[in-house]
Design an enzyme around this catalytic site. Sequence first.
Site, mmCIF file in Angstrom:
data_model
loop_
_atom_site.group_PDB
_atom_site.id
_atom_site.type_symbol
_atom_site.label_atom_id
_atom_site.label_comp_id
_atom_site.label_asym_id
_atom_site.label_seq_id
_atom_site.Cartn_x
_atom_site.Cartn_y
_atom_site.Cartn_z
ATOM 1 N N MET A 79 0.804 -1.226 0.000
ATOM 2 C CA MET A 79 0.000 0.000 0.000
ATOM 3 C C MET A 79 0.837 1.276 0.000
ATOM 4 S SD MET A 79 -2.997 -0.456 -0.803
ATOM 5 C CE MET A 79 -3.368 1.301 -0.780
ATOM 6 N N ASP A 80 2.137 1.197 0.208
ATOM 7 C CA ASP A 80 2.959 2.386 -0.055
ATOM 8 C C ASP A 80 3.112 2.543 -1.568
ATOM 9 O OD1 ASP A 80 3.190 3.042 2.556
ATOM 10 O OD2 ASP A 80 5.289 2.489 2.777
ATOM 11 N N HIS A 81 3.401 1.425 -2.233
ATOM 12 C CA HIS A 81 3.416 1.475 -3.696
ATOM 13 C C HIS A 81 2.068 1.978 -4.215
ATOM 14 C CE1 HIS A 81 7.147 -0.344 -5.090
ATOM 15 N NE2 HIS A 81 7.060 -1.268 -4.177
#
Lengths: 409, 411
Positions: free
Chosen positions: B175-177
């Site tokens: 979820m950072d990507h």
Amino acid sequence: MTALTGIRVLELSNERIAFAGKLLADMGADVILVEPPGGDPARAYPPFLDDEPGPDRSLYWWHYHTSKRGIVLDLDASADRATFRKLVATADIVIESEPTRRLARLGLDHDDLRALRPQLIHVAVTPFGREDPKSDQSVTDLTLMAGGGPVWSCGYDDHSLPPVRGLGNQGYNTGCHFAVMATLTALLHRFASGTGQFIDVSMHAALNVTTEAASYAWLVNGSIVQRQTGRHAATVPTGPTQIQCADGRYVNTGVPPRNPREFERLDAWLKDLGFADDLPEAVFLEMGANWEGPFDLSKLGTDDTITAIFGAGREALKLIAARIPAYDFFIGCQRAGLPSGVIYAPEEAFEDPHFRARGFQVDVEHPELGRSFRYPGAPYRLPESPWRIARRAPRLGEHTEAILGALPK
Amino acid sequence: MQGALSKYRICDFTGQLAGAGATKWLASFGAEVIRIEDPVRQGRWDILRGMEPFKDERRGIDFGGAFNNHNTDKYGITLNLRTAKAKEILTELVRQSDVVTENFAAGVLENWGFGYEALKRIRPDIVYVSNCGFGHQGPYSRFKTWGPIVQAVSGLTFTSALPGEPPAGWGHSYMDHTGGYYMAMAIMLALIHRERTGEGQWVDLACTEAALTLHGPALLDWTVNGRPMRQAVQPSSNRSQWVPMAPHGIYPCTGTDEWLAIACRSDTDWRALGDVIGEPWCADPAWATLDARLADQDRLDEAVAGWTRTRDKFEAAAALVAAGVPAAAVQRPDERVDHDPSTARWGLWPTVRHTAIGEIRVDGQPVHLSDTDWEMTRGAPCLGEHNEEILGRLLGYTPEEVARLREEGVL
């Protein structure tokens, strides 16, 4: 208006790109879903409304095709190809995931379409790229995730257990995210240039660059990450971050306290809960809270006091978790300024008060059923250009007449 | 470079991956992305700046391998926003920018005097995109997050597991990507809106919400049928969730920690699998139909694993794929980066030149645009690397003035 109002998209129905079409449609684009006679096979995917199969009862279909209109065209028939060309002349974007040579064979590939419509943006989403012969091999979300990198990094400390592929079509989703990013980039360029272009999206490449350290640890210094239970795969093993709470649910404890202020807050929380007397290491928590200046982290493991203080932080979190429910642990930790997260099932997240307060749940009318249903809402909030589900997913051929009737004769 | 986004300038406060990944996309298509960092803390708000992996064992604030990967082709300046002069410089920079981006905790930029209302006064059509875990509104807006916590709270960790085991979750910050992807989309959607109406806006992006949208069918099964994902016994997430497929799993091969993914979509796939494997159980009438196989997956998986266990993962995958059965070896990083003809053909790992690190390979983009493709040439900026260039070119400061500002602690 919303950002994409009046932008017409022709989506050649395929489960691999359905989510990209939804992202554009929910931002106001006029997405026309082109299905073959008989419909897209994904109409038969479970789950179903009331668990009864039927072409308009698939919730999988409902989700991926919101805000779109539907038309049936048989691109193998010349009359329908002529109709498709007329539609292309009114379109801004074509998005497809067809076999790599099919459209060329039908005289409908990018050069053919751009001759009809110079400003057309043609987006081809294929497993390995339009020019890669592997793209015509059969793939699924699972096989893409396995070959593309994410699976290697996910699983358990025990490597006799297989690595794990997370649910939710995340392989397809990742390809779709890049398809939309590239489409928006080409649209912005079109404002300046007036011309469209061809966009080649590789799902395999998309996953390869969505693996964080797995790729760059190898690129930078040739090291390889190894999977660990519930936390980042790493080149050097790291400590656990997942704890089971009193109600059986798990929390991610994040990083234990690292500075005096965090030790102070944890110590205060432990005392508020009345558990301080049960923690043999409590004295070290207080020492951490009263520490002068930052800790010298390089002494962790060699300096007995610093090591004991950090150990006490972890023990305190474990003790609290074992005695209270996961949700309370999450809220308590965060109120104490310590990052932590409850490991929710999706429906628990959906019903959480924070997301409800933000209006994440949206109602979508299904007029022929005389009911509306709650759907997941906006991934981003553009107040001047609001995300919105304009209508439920189309029934097979629902808008064929309306769309064809509006075409110039 | 004249790229698709060359006309846009981004005043960029992002860091880590969830923010920096978004502006990396814009920079790779030619946008002028100017990273603004705090000289007092040596830019350490972005913890990746001085963090491993390191090339050739060279450590320090300009040597972080992940930081380099996420910040290619950006400019870097330093501004000590505790000083009035730095605020004046930032104000001038915002006036000349199209977009302001950040992924601080909620309220940080506002505390510096550069919340949306202030930005709008400087430039009325500014696009401001904030990205934080829970968003800027709502009861948890002050809570702290990073990738694994976003994944925990949004259901992604839970839905990655084997039966009888705790959640396996994601071994990277998916979820950072992906938060970065949504941030890039949000920036471009807001720019499209501005192109068409002349209006700017503040986009509030909550990574947890973006994550929740990735569970669509499961959430509808809950709201429509009342069926939760949390069950007494969790099904294996290596099985097919909605699309009926069996066998469908990840099976052991020869060697240490070598695995093969196989998915049989239909009776045709099943018969093709049987032709490749050629063992008696493949012809067992009890498994002749998809429904029968779906109902007996534990035994089916054992049988398939019995065959894969003595096979090389690449050879077995090739045999199955040639027969039309979806299959793929679980690839290690070295295999997919250096020995995979598809990523090589794509040009997925471009080499950039970093001022301190030298030449180094990074993640490229998984798209190619026929007319205005992406390009990556420069590595991430060293701390304050472009102070002279940006302050000179955009704001008219002389090198002497920039040197004085540095001495005065403004830069």
